[in-house]
Design a protein around this motif. Structure first.
Motif, mmCIF file in Angstrom:
data_model
loop_
_atom_site.group_PDB
_atom_site.id
_atom_site.type_symbol
_atom_site.label_atom_id
_atom_site.label_comp_id
_atom_site.label_asym_id
_atom_site.label_seq_id
_atom_site.Cartn_x
_atom_site.Cartn_y
_atom_site.Cartn_z
ATOM 1 N N LYS A 123 -40.750 49.503 32.620
ATOM 2 C CA LYS A 123 -40.858 48.778 31.345
ATOM 3 C C LYS A 123 -39.676 47.827 31.166
ATOM 4 C CE LYS A 123 -42.917 51.189 27.471
ATOM 5 N NZ LYS A 123 -42.680 52.308 26.536
ATOM 6 N N ARG B 223 -39.812 44.763 33.450
ATOM 7 C CA ARG B 223 -40.837 43.779 33.094
ATOM 8 C C ARG B 223 -40.307 42.671 32.196
ATOM 9 N NH1 ARG B 223 -46.169 47.546 32.364
ATOM 10 N NH2 ARG B 223 -47.014 47.018 34.404
ATOM 11 N N ARG B 224 -39.183 42.930 31.539
ATOM 12 C CA ARG B 224 -38.589 41.886 30.703
ATOM 13 C C ARG B 224 -38.011 40.778 31.564
ATOM 14 N NH1 ARG B 224 -35.368 46.065 26.939
ATOM 15 N NH2 ARG B 224 -33.833 44.445 26.759
ATOM 16 N N TYR B 225 -37.610 41.131 32.771
ATOM 17 C CA TYR B 225 -36.891 40.161 33.584
ATOM 18 C C TYR B 225 -37.693 39.532 34.709
ATOM 19 C CZ TYR B 225 -32.695 41.609 31.147
ATOM 20 O OH TYR B 225 -31.771 41.844 30.173
ATOM 21 N N LEU B 226 -38.507 40.328 35.364
ATOM 22 C CA LEU B 226 -39.166 39.821 36.566
ATOM 23 C C LEU B 226 -40.630 40.229 36.622
ATOM 24 C CD1 LEU B 226 -36.423 40.727 39.204
ATOM 25 C CD2 LEU B 226 -37.031 38.425 38.466
ATOM 26 N N PRO B 227 -41.418 39.466 37.336
ATOM 27 C CA PRO B 227 -42.796 39.885 37.550
ATOM 28 C C PRO B 227 -42.864 41.030 38.571
ATOM 29 C CG PRO B 227 -42.453 37.599 38.268
ATOM 30 C CD PRO B 227 -41.123 38.153 37.923
ATOM 31 N N LYS C 244 -28.231 36.325 33.829
ATOM 32 C CA LYS C 244 -29.361 37.209 33.533
ATOM 33 C C LYS C 244 -29.366 38.392 34.499
ATOM 34 C CE LYS C 244 -31.804 35.359 30.123
ATOM 35 N NZ LYS C 244 -32.572 34.113 30.216
ATOM 36 N N LYS D 170 -26.807 40.837 33.425
ATOM 37 C CA LYS D 170 -27.277 41.522 32.221
ATOM 38 C C LYS D 170 -28.317 42.591 32.593
ATOM 39 C CE LYS D 170 -29.085 39.906 27.962
ATOM 40 N NZ LYS D 170 -29.798 38.799 27.319
ATOM 41 N N ASP E 294 -47.980 34.393 38.436
ATOM 42 C CA ASP E 294 -48.422 33.101 37.952
ATOM 43 C C ASP E 294 -47.880 32.867 36.549
ATOM 44 O OD1 ASP E 294 -49.644 30.718 38.113
ATOM 45 O OD2 ASP E 294 -51.692 31.449 37.933
ATOM 46 N N ASN E 295 -47.711 31.601 36.199
ATOM 47 C CA ASN E 295 -47.353 31.341 34.816
ATOM 48 C C ASN E 295 -48.491 30.678 34.045
ATOM 49 O OD1 ASN E 295 -46.877 29.208 36.502
ATOM 50 N ND2 ASN E 295 -45.268 28.316 35.241
ATOM 51 N N PHE E 296 -49.703 30.843 34.579
ATOM 52 C CA PHE E 296 -50.905 30.379 33.873
ATOM 53 C C PHE E 296 -51.773 31.580 33.554
ATOM 54 C CE2 PHE E 296 -49.301 26.757 35.967
ATOM 55 C CZ PHE E 296 -49.648 25.686 35.186
ATOM 56 N N PHE E 297 -52.110 31.745 32.322
ATOM 57 C CA PHE E 297 -52.919 32.914 31.949
ATOM 58 C C PHE E 297 -54.226 32.481 31.303
ATOM 59 C CE2 PHE E 297 -48.588 34.327 32.146
ATOM 60 C CZ PHE E 297 -48.685 35.515 32.817
ATOM 61 N N TYR F 24 -44.649 29.019 30.264
ATOM 62 C CA TYR F 24 -45.814 29.858 30.505
ATOM 63 C C TYR F 24 -46.972 29.298 29.698
ATOM 64 C CZ TYR F 24 -43.167 33.153 33.271
ATOM 65 O OH TYR F 24 -42.419 33.719 34.280
ATOM 66 N N TYR F 25 -48.112 29.207 30.349
ATOM 67 C CA TYR F 25 -49.267 28.569 29.737
ATOM 68 C C TYR F 25 -50.364 29.583 29.481
ATOM 69 C CZ TYR F 25 -46.898 24.424 31.485
ATOM 70 O OH TYR F 25 -45.969 23.460 31.757
ATOM 71 N N SER G 77 -56.381 31.041 28.377
ATOM 72 C CA SER G 77 -57.519 31.881 28.016
ATOM 73 C C SER G 77 -57.408 32.315 26.557
ATOM 74 C CB SER G 77 -57.586 33.083 28.944
ATOM 75 O OG SER G 77 -56.307 33.476 29.358
ATOM 76 N N THR H 104 -41.008 43.076 25.590
ATOM 77 C CA THR H 104 -41.388 41.916 26.384
ATOM 78 C C THR H 104 -42.694 41.376 25.828
ATOM 79 O OG1 THR H 104 -41.626 41.053 28.616
ATOM 80 C CG2 THR H 104 -42.590 43.205 28.203
ATOM 81 N N PRO I 296 -42.494 38.259 31.862
ATOM 82 C CA PRO I 296 -41.052 38.523 31.764
ATOM 83 C C PRO I 296 -40.388 37.635 30.717
ATOM 84 C CG PRO I 296 -41.591 37.508 33.872
ATOM 85 C CD PRO I 296 -42.879 37.683 33.150
ATOM 86 N N VAL I 297 -40.073 38.207 29.590
ATOM 87 C CA VAL I 297 -39.637 37.414 28.439
ATOM 88 C C VAL I 297 -38.349 36.661 28.727
ATOM 89 C CG1 VAL I 297 -38.358 39.290 27.315
ATOM 90 C CG2 VAL I 297 -39.343 37.478 25.943
ATOM 91 N N GLU I 298 -37.487 37.213 29.582
ATOM 92 C CA GLU I 298 -36.211 36.552 29.854
ATOM 93 C C GLU I 298 -36.390 35.313 30.716
ATOM 94 O OE1 GLU I 298 -33.438 37.464 28.477
ATOM 95 O OE2 GLU I 298 -33.996 39.428 27.689
#
Lengths: 87, 389
Positions: A19, A22-26, A41, A44, A84-87, B4-5, B8, B18, B32-34
């Motif tokens: 958990k 998940r804030r930092y990396l995929p 980062k 941190k 991916d950064n497209f959702f 981030y896009y 959907s 996060t 990943p919010v950071e």
């Protein structure tokens, strides 16, 4: 910094670590995270991780590279969690 | 840090400190919010104040676009870099006509330079089909080295102080207009380049911000004439039409510009600058007009080049557009493709001459903000961005 992080954590804490990460990396596989982080980062993130893990028992490995150009990423079988950064 | 896009439909929520995106089909993906620079929402998405609070805490702007992909607005988290001193300086540079004019001229010179760079680039690669004009792997740093002669000529034209300084406001542009207007219906790239260069040389002589803006408008009009030489011939593009765009190319320009506008806004947010006080554009009541000023300089480099490439390599085709309604809009697949290509361009890395290190195109926008700050605080006179590669 381009980072690959894998961990082996006691069952009681493994979910907590996941958990947190998940804030930092995929996440690319169970217990494996990979991606880009700035120096600050990264520091941190490591400080935060240190508070969760029990240093005598848990293990976290990090590969830190200056740039993803140094990485030849090859995949066999399925890519479980494509990034991916497209959702 | 990346954009981030969300294309959907579904929900964006805060969970476990996060962000999670739940799409309508039930999939739930952590984000990943950071790593989030800003969030772009194109889909129909539910959010709550808990999320907005979280975004504020993490200083992430959220940009919202409507069904057709037009910009609707931004959730601009509370300012965190305050500087009363800089605000005062920003206002003073707006109110003092001289100071404002100097800044406006320089910004428009920067944007003229970008326009000319694109024209010159395609003028050099004139022979061959449109696809051949797009070299392999151009994204990612393999741009052709500039032609030193063109560069020198362009720079000289832009910086020449000897240009007739008696030249006055808008009315006087008309005689000039006739001398520059080409009788030929389809001027060649070389002719367009000459016209734009001639117009650019007039920037320094304008004594009014309105007139400076007039010159910039005329340059852009000429610049769009060059597109028929750049794009494959089956893509019709006569002139710029907005609200709504009337054809594919206009749809791409509108969409791309709105993305760049929000990118600039995001970069301004990371500095002490106030986004509502601008110099070329009139500070409007409803817009972050400083972002408009900044985006002018980067449109040709980022948006237009992405369009040329997507079209000329045949990645975009008629199936990516929806013309069933009044106007022409990108389909979902088209938006994805174009956004990805814009994102690639923003992440393109070049070696910065003065800083001696590698920076992304996106970071160039931030550097432009810093340069403005240095000008406003009297550290160093502002010199607008001019691509040097």
């Amino acid at each position: 910094m381009y980072i690959i992080l894998v961990y082996d954590i006691g069952e009681e804490r493994v979910h907590k670590v996941c958990k947190y990460m998940r804030r930092y990396l995929p996440r690319i596989q169970n217990s494996v995270f990979e991606g880009e982080l700035s120096d600050s980062k990264l520091a941190k993130m490591k400080a935060g991780l240190e508070k969760i893990i029990v240093s005598g028992r848990d293990s976290v490995l990090l590969w830190v590279m200056r740039d993803d150009h140094f990485v030849d990423r090859q995949i066999m079988g399925v890519e479980k969690l494509p990034v991916d950064n497209f959702f | 840090m990346k954009n981030y896009y969300v294309l959907s439909n579904g929900r964006v929520r805060r969970e476990s400190n996060t962000l999670y995106i739940e799409t309508a089909d039930g999939a739930k993906k952590p984000l990943p919010v950071e790593d989030v620079e800003s969030l772009y929402v194109y889909g129909e998405v539910d959010i709550n104040t808990k999320l907005l609070n979280f975004l504020s805490q993490k200083r992430i702007p959220l940009h919202v676009f409507n069904y057709h992909g037009f910009y609707s607005g931004s959730y601009y988290p509370r300012e965190y870099l305050h500087s009363g001193y800089l605000l005062v300086q920003q206002v003073q540079h707006y109110q003092d006509a001289e100071k404002r004019l100097a800044l406006a001229r320089e910004i428009v010179r920067g944007s003229a330079h970008s326009l000319l760079r694109n024209i010159a680039y395609y003028d050099r690669r004139r022979p061959g089909t449109a696809a051949e004009r797009e070299p392999e792997g151009e994204i990612g740093n393999a741009e052709l080295p500039g032609d030193p002669e063109t560069e020198a000529a362009v720079d000289a034209a832009l910086d020449d102080p000897s240009v007739d300084t008696n030249f006055q406001a808008d009315d006087d542009l008309d005689p000039l207009e006739s001398s520059l207007t080409l009788n030929d219906d389809a001027p060649s790239l070389g002719q367009i380049r000459a016209t734009v260069t001639a117009l650019a040389a007039l920037i320094g002589a304008q004594t009014h911000v309105n007139a400076v803006r007039g010159v910039e408008g005329k340059m852009r009009e000429r610049y769009y004439q060059a597109w028929r030489h750049i794009l494959s011939s089956e893509w019709l593009f006569e002139r710029r039409v907005r609200r709504p765009p009337d054809n594919e190319v206009n749809a791409l320009i509108s969409f791309g510009n709105s993305v760049l506008y929000t990118t600039c806004l995001g970069e301004i947010y990371r500095t002490q600058l106030t986004p509502t006080i601008s110099y070329v554009h009139e500070p409007g009541a409803r817009r972050f007009s400083l972002a408009l000023d900044l985006s002018e300089m980067f449109k040709p480099l980022i948006v237009d080049r992405a369009i040329f490439r997507l079209i000329n390599t045949g990645q975009l085709d008629a199936s990516h557009f929806d013309k069933s309604m009044d106007g022409c809009f990108l389909t979902d697949a088209g938006k994805r493709l174009f956004l990805r290509s814009l994102e690639d361009r923003l992440a393109t890395i070049i070696k910065h001459r003065r800083l001696g290190r590698h920076v992304t195109y996106r970071h160039l926008i931030r550097l432009e903000c810093y340069k403005l700050v240095r000008h406003l605080t009297d550290v160093e006179p502002y010199r607008a961005f001019r691509a040097w590669w």
